[in-house]
Design a protein around this motif. Structure first.
Motif, PDB file in Angstrom:
ATOM      1  N   SER A  37     118.946 140.407  66.218  1.00  0.00           N
ATOM      2  CA  SER A  37     119.787 140.931  67.289  1.00  0.00           C
ATOM      3  C   SER A  37     119.051 142.428  67.991  1.00  0.00           C
ATOM      4  N   ALA A  38     117.972 142.568  67.743  1.00  0.00           N
ATOM      5  CA  ALA A  38     117.152 143.839  68.122  1.00  0.00           C
ATOM      6  C   ALA A  38     116.964 143.786  69.741  1.00  0.00           C
ATOM      7  N   GLU A  39     116.943 142.375  70.119  1.00  0.00           N
ATOM      8  CA  GLU A  39     116.822 142.097  71.641  1.00  0.00           C
ATOM      9  C   GLU A  39     118.085 142.026  72.484  1.00  0.00           C
ATOM     10  N   PRO A  43     120.337 148.140  67.562  1.00  0.00           N
ATOM     11  CA  PRO A  43     119.391 148.873  66.779  1.00  0.00           C
ATOM     12  C   PRO A  43     119.441 148.048  65.216  1.00  0.00           C
ATOM     13  N   THR A  44     117.998 147.921  64.858  1.00  0.00           N
ATOM     14  CA  THR A  44     118.035 147.530  63.311  1.00  0.00           C
ATOM     15  C   THR A  44     118.189 148.836  62.380  1.00  0.00           C
ATOM     16  N   PHE A  45     118.084 148.623  61.216  1.00  0.00           N
ATOM     17  CA  PHE A  45     118.507 149.659  60.090  1.00  0.00           C
ATOM     18  C   PHE A  45     117.423 150.643  59.719  1.00  0.00           C
ATOM     19  N   LEU A 144     126.702 136.813  54.772  1.00  0.00           N
ATOM     20  CA  LEU A 144     126.315 137.080  53.513  1.00  0.00           C
ATOM     21  C   LEU A 144     126.908 138.673  53.305  1.00  0.00           C
ATOM     22  N   HIS A 145     126.998 139.631  54.475  1.00  0.00           N
ATOM     23  CA  HIS A 145     127.452 140.905  54.365  1.00  0.00           C
ATOM     24  C   HIS A 145     128.514 141.006  55.022  1.00  0.00           C
ATOM     25  N   GLY A 146     129.447 140.181  55.328  1.00  0.00           N
ATOM     26  CA  GLY A 146     130.821 140.171  56.167  1.00  0.00           C
ATOM     27  C   GLY A 146     130.735 140.433  57.280  1.00  0.00           C
ATOM     28  N   TRP A 187     129.454 146.892  51.645  1.00  0.00           N
ATOM     29  CA  TRP A 187     129.095 148.163  51.524  1.00  0.00           C
ATOM     30  C   TRP A 187     128.079 148.385  50.429  1.00  0.00           C
ATOM     31  N   PHE A 188     127.292 149.047  50.537  1.00  0.00           N
ATOM     32  CA  PHE A 188     126.378 149.322  49.260  1.00  0.00           C
ATOM     33  C   PHE A 188     127.074 149.505  48.149  1.00  0.00           C
ATOM     34  N   GLY A 189     126.356 148.821  46.897  1.00  0.00           N
ATOM     35  CA  GLY A 189     127.274 148.862  45.634  1.00  0.00           C
ATOM     36  C   GLY A 189     128.343 148.007  45.505  1.00  0.00           C
ATOM     37  N   GLY A 214     113.579 138.090  61.291  1.00  0.00           N
ATOM     38  CA  GLY A 214     113.993 139.498  61.491  1.00  0.00           C
ATOM     39  C   GLY A 214     114.447 140.308  60.342  1.00  0.00           C
ATOM     40  N   THR A 215     114.102 140.131  59.289  1.00  0.00           N
ATOM     41  CA  THR A 215     114.435 140.910  58.168  1.00  0.00           C
ATOM     42  C   THR A 215     113.306 141.634  57.600  1.00  0.00           C
ATOM     43  N   SER A 216     113.800 142.940  57.068  1.00  0.00           N
ATOM     44  CA  SER A 216     112.560 143.509  56.435  1.00  0.00           C
ATOM     45  C   SER A 216     112.462 143.038  54.826  1.00  0.00           C
ATOM     46  N   VAL A 218     113.990 143.731  51.961  1.00  0.00           N
ATOM     47  CA  VAL A 218     113.873 144.638  51.065  1.00  0.00           C
ATOM     48  C   VAL A 218     115.347 144.917  50.186  1.00  0.00           C
ATOM     49  N   VAL A 219     116.333 144.352  50.877  1.00  0.00           N
ATOM     50  CA  VAL A 219     117.623 144.360  50.262  1.00  0.00           C
ATOM     51  C   VAL A 219     117.983 143.028  49.687  1.00  0.00           C
ATOM     52  N   TYR A 220     118.233 142.986  48.452  1.00  0.00           N
ATOM     53  CA  TYR A 220     118.893 141.757  47.456  1.00  0.00           C
ATOM     54  C   TYR A 220     120.121 141.503  47.593  1.00  0.00           C
ATOM     55  N   VAL A 239     109.555 134.685  60.548  1.00  0.00           N
ATOM     56  CA  VAL A 239     109.419 135.277  62.261  1.00  0.00           C
ATOM     57  C   VAL A 239     109.758 136.719  62.145  1.00  0.00           C
ATOM     58  N   ASN A 240     108.498 137.419  62.441  1.00  0.00           N
ATOM     59  CA  ASN A 240     108.820 138.919  62.328  1.00  0.00           C
ATOM     60  C   ASN A 240     107.482 139.520  62.940  1.00  0.00           C
ATOM     61  N   PRO A 241     107.891 140.504  63.819  1.00  0.00           N
ATOM     62  CA  PRO A 241     106.573 141.145  64.360  1.00  0.00           C
ATOM     63  C   PRO A 241     105.768 141.802  63.464  1.00  0.00           C
ATOM     64  N   ASP A 242     106.532 142.207  62.346  1.00  0.00           N
ATOM     65  CA  ASP A 242     105.540 142.943  61.126  1.00  0.00           C
ATOM     66  C   ASP A 242     105.421 142.274  59.863  1.00  0.00           C
ATOM     67  N   ALA A 243     104.518 142.370  59.173  1.00  0.00           N
ATOM     68  CA  ALA A 243     104.439 141.704  57.722  1.00  0.00           C
ATOM     69  C   ALA A 243     105.714 142.429  56.951  1.00  0.00           C
ATOM     70  N   GLY A 256     105.815 137.849  65.836  1.00  0.00           N
ATOM     71  CA  GLY A 256     106.287 138.070  67.121  1.00  0.00           C
ATOM     72  C   GLY A 256     107.707 138.228  67.200  1.00  0.00           C
ATOM     73  N   LYS A 257     108.351 138.483  68.211  1.00  0.00           N
ATOM     74  CA  LYS A 257     109.588 138.815  68.276  1.00  0.00           C
ATOM     75  C   LYS A 257     110.418 137.529  68.441  1.00  0.00           C
ATOM     76  N   SER A 258     111.636 137.410  67.612  1.00  0.00           N
ATOM     77  CA  SER A 258     112.383 136.145  67.822  1.00  0.00           C
ATOM     78  C   SER A 258     112.689 135.661  68.934  1.00  0.00           C
ATOM     79  N   GLY A 259     113.307 136.681  69.894  1.00  0.00           N
ATOM     80  CA  GLY A 259     113.787 136.258  71.228  1.00  0.00           C
ATOM     81  C   GLY A 259     112.588 135.721  71.987  1.00  0.00           C
TER      82      GLY A 259
HETATM   83  P1  OAD Z   1     115.871 146.391  58.764  1.00  0.00           P
HETATM   84  O1  OAD Z   1     116.028 147.113  59.669  1.00  0.00           O
HETATM   85  O2  OAD Z   1     115.795 146.509  57.279  1.00  0.00           O
HETATM   86  O3  OAD Z   1     114.712 145.306  59.093  1.00  0.00           O
HETATM   87  C1  OAD Z   1     114.483 144.978  60.398  1.00  0.00           C
HETATM   88  C2  OAD Z   1     113.413 143.807  60.340  1.00  0.00           C
HETATM   89  O4  OAD Z   1     113.365 143.085  61.760  1.00  0.00           O
HETATM   90  C3  OAD Z   1     112.229 144.458  60.437  1.00  0.00           C
HETATM   91  O5  OAD Z   1     111.253 143.847  59.387  1.00  0.00           O
HETATM   92  C4  OAD Z   1     111.485 144.503  61.929  1.00  0.00           C
HETATM   93  O6  OAD Z   1     109.975 144.288  61.815  1.00  0.00           O
HETATM   94  C5  OAD Z   1     112.283 143.110  62.264  1.00  0.00           C
HETATM   95  N1  OAD Z   1     112.448 143.025  63.781  1.00  0.00           N
HETATM   96  C6  OAD Z   1     112.347 143.978  64.805  1.00  0.00           C
HETATM   97  N2  OAD Z   1     112.435 143.474  65.969  1.00  0.00           N
HETATM   98  C7  OAD Z   1     112.527 142.016  65.805  1.00  0.00           C
HETATM   99  C8  OAD Z   1     112.782 141.169  66.696  1.00  0.00           C
HETATM  100  N3  OAD Z   1     112.633 141.551  68.099  1.00  0.00           N
HETATM  101  N4  OAD Z   1     112.292 139.922  66.371  1.00  0.00           N
HETATM  102  C9  OAD Z   1     112.277 139.630  64.918  1.00  0.00           C
HETATM  103  N5  OAD Z   1     112.010 140.624  63.837  1.00  0.00           N
HETATM  104  C10 OAD Z   1     112.249 141.942  64.502  1.00  0.00           C
HETATM  105  O7  OAD Z   1     117.090 145.215  58.765  1.00  0.00           O
HETATM  106  P2  OAD Z   1     117.778 144.228  57.836  1.00  0.00           P
HETATM  107  O8  OAD Z   1     116.445 143.515  56.981  1.00  0.00           O
HETATM  108  O9  OAD Z   1     118.471 142.977  58.405  1.00  0.00           O
HETATM  109  O10 OAD Z   1     122.905 145.692  54.576  1.00  0.00           O
HETATM  110  O11 OAD Z   1     118.149 144.980  56.551  1.00  0.00           O
HETATM  111  C11 OAD Z   1     118.903 144.219  55.553  1.00  0.00           C
HETATM  112  C12 OAD Z   1     120.277 144.912  55.117  1.00  0.00           C
HETATM  113  O12 OAD Z   1     119.941 146.450  55.120  1.00  0.00           O
HETATM  114  C13 OAD Z   1     121.429 144.765  56.405  1.00  0.00           C
HETATM  115  O13 OAD Z   1     122.226 143.708  56.430  1.00  0.00           O
HETATM  116  C14 OAD Z   1     122.330 146.124  55.842  1.00  0.00           C
HETATM  117  C15 OAD Z   1     121.050 147.008  55.567  1.00  0.00           C
HETATM  118  O14 OAD Z   1     121.398 148.112  54.929  1.00  0.00           O
HETATM  119  C16 OAD Z   1     124.251 146.134  54.452  1.00  0.00           C
HETATM  120  O15 OAD Z   1     124.614 146.728  55.251  1.00  0.00           O
HETATM  121  C17 OAD Z   1     124.733 145.739  53.305  1.00  0.00           C
END
Ligand code: OAD
Length: 271
Positions: A37-39, A43-45, A144-146, A187-189, A214-216, A218-220, A239-243, A256-259
Motif C-alpha cells: 500500500s506504500a504506492e 506509510p509503512t510501519f 490477519l490483523h483485522g 493490537w499488539f498482545g 511488501g512485508t518486513s 518480522v511480525v509473527y 516482492v520487496n525492494p529490500d531484502a 522492486g516495488k510491487s506497484g
Molecule cells: P513494515 O513497515 O514492517 O515493512 C514494510 C515492508 O514493505 C518493508 O520490507 C519494505 O521494504 C517494503 N516496501 C516498501 N515499499 C514497498 C513497495 N512499494 N513495494 C513492495 N514492498 C515495499 O510493514 P509490515 O511488514 O506490513 O501489525 O508490518 C507487519 C505488521 O507490523 C503490521 O501488520 C502491523 C505492524 O505492527 C499490527 O498492527 C498488528
C-alpha cells in the motif's frame, strides 16, 4: 542484511521465472504487508518515510511518526487514552478511504482471476487493515490483523455501523451500549482472528506457490508462513525492494516495488 537487489536484466529474468511459477501453480497463497500500500501513499510501519504530503498539506509521515504505531496499537494505550487512540485510528481510517488501490493491488486481483479461471486455488492473506485489496477487486482476502473499517464496542464486542466521514466524538460511543468503540484491528498482545489463522494454516499446508509481498517479515505468525509453505513443498517468491529476514529462504526474489513489478508479472502470464 545483504542487498540482493536485482540488476534490471536479472529482475527481468526473475519476473519471467515468477510468471512461469504462477502459470503452473495449482494452489497459490499470497501474503501482503504495508509495502503493497506504500504506492497508495499509506506509510509503512518500520521505514523512515520521506514526507508524504496529503491534500491538507499535512505530511502524513510527520503525523504518522508523531503517533508511533508500535506504542498506540495496544489495549493498554486504548485504556489509558481512548480519545487519542480512537482519534489516531479514525484519522488513519479516513486516509485509507481517501487512498486508491495502486497498480500492485490491481495486478494481484488479476492474478487471482486468472488463477481461478484455469481452475487453480488462490488465497490472499494480508496483514494490512486498509481494505485496498478488496477495493481493487481481490475476492478471497483474509485480514490477519483485522480491519480499520470495522469498529466494535470495547466492552461487549458488538459491532455497529460507522460514518463514512469522521466520528463526531472521541472516543466514539456504541449507540446501544454507550461504551467506547474501538477499531476492529489486532493490537499488539492480542490474538489474531481464529478463523483467519485457520484459513491461513490450511491453505499454507496445501499450497505449491507462496508469494510474500511488501512485508518486513518480522511480525509473527505471518513472518513464519514461508516455512509452513516450504514444508508443504511450495516454491517461494518475494516482492520487496529490500531484502528481509526470509530472503535467504526464497526461491525467486523480485527486488522492486510491487506497484511496478506485479503489473509486469501479469503481462508475463500472457492472455
Ligand atoms: P513494515 O513497515 O514492517 O515493512 C514494510 C515492508 O514493505 C518493508 O520490507 C519494505 O521494504 C517494503 N516496501 C516498501 N515499499 C514497498 C513497495 N512499494 N513495494 C513492495 N514492498 C515495499 O510493514 P509490515 O511488514 O506490513 O501489525 O508490518 C507487519 C505488521 O507490523 C503490521 O501488520 C502491523 C505492524 O505492527 C499490527 O498492527 C498488528
Amino acid at each position: 542484511m545483504k542487498d540482493t537487489r536485482n540488476s534490471d536484466d536479472s529482475l527481468e529474468k526473475a519476473i519471467a521465472l515468477a510468471g512461469e511459477a504462477i502459470r503452473g501453480a495449482r494452489s497459490i497463497v499470497v501474503l501482503t504487508g504495508s509495502g503493497v500500500s506504500a504506492e497508495s501513499a499509506i506509510p509503512t510501519f518500520r521505514e523512515a518515510h520521506e514526507a508524504l504530503v496529503d491534500d491538507e498539506g499535512n505530511t502524513m509521515s510527520a503525523l504518522w511518526a508523531e503517533f508511533d504505531p508500535q506504542t498506540l496499537a495496544t489495549p493498554e494505550a486504548f485504556d489509558r487514552d481512548p480519545e487519542m487512540v480512537t482519534r489516531w485510528y479514525d484519522w488513519r481510517r479516513l486516509k485509507c478511504l481517501e487512498a486508491e488501490p495502486n497498480q500492485g493491488h490491481l495486478a494481484l486481483a488479476e492474478i487471482e482471476r486468472r488463477t481461478r479461471d484455469r481452475g487453480g486455488a488462490f488465497t490472499l492473506l494480508t496483514q494490512n487493515v486498509d481494505g485496498l485489496h478488496q477495493r481493487a477487486g481481490s475476492g478471497r482476502v483474509i485480514e490477519l490483523h483485522g480491519s480499520i473499517m470495522s469498529w466494535r464496542c470495547s466492552r461487549t464486542g458488538r459491532r455497529t455501523e460507522i460514518p463514512g466521514d469522521a466520528f463526531e466524538t472521541y472516543p466514539p460511543l456504541h449507540p446501544e451500549t454507550g461504551d467506547p468503540l474501538r477499531p476492529g484491528v489486532v493490537w499488539f498482545g492480542e490474538a489474531l482472528p481464529p478463523d483467519a489463522i485457520d484459513t491461513a494454516m490450511h491453505t499454507l499446508a496445501s499450497c505449491d506457490l507462496f508469494v510474500s509481498i511488501g512485508t518486513s517479515s518480522v511480525v509473527y505468525p505471518a513472518a513464519g508462513f514461508i516455512h509452513l509453505a516450504r514444508e508443504a513443498g511450495a516454491r517461494t517468491i518475494e516482492v520487496n525492494p529490500d531484502a528481509t529476514p526470509i530472503s535467504g529462504a526464497i526461491d525467486i526474489a523480485l527486488r522492486g516495488k510491487s506497484g511496478e513489478v506485479l503489473p509486469v508479472l501479469v503481462e508475463k502470464l500472457g492472455s
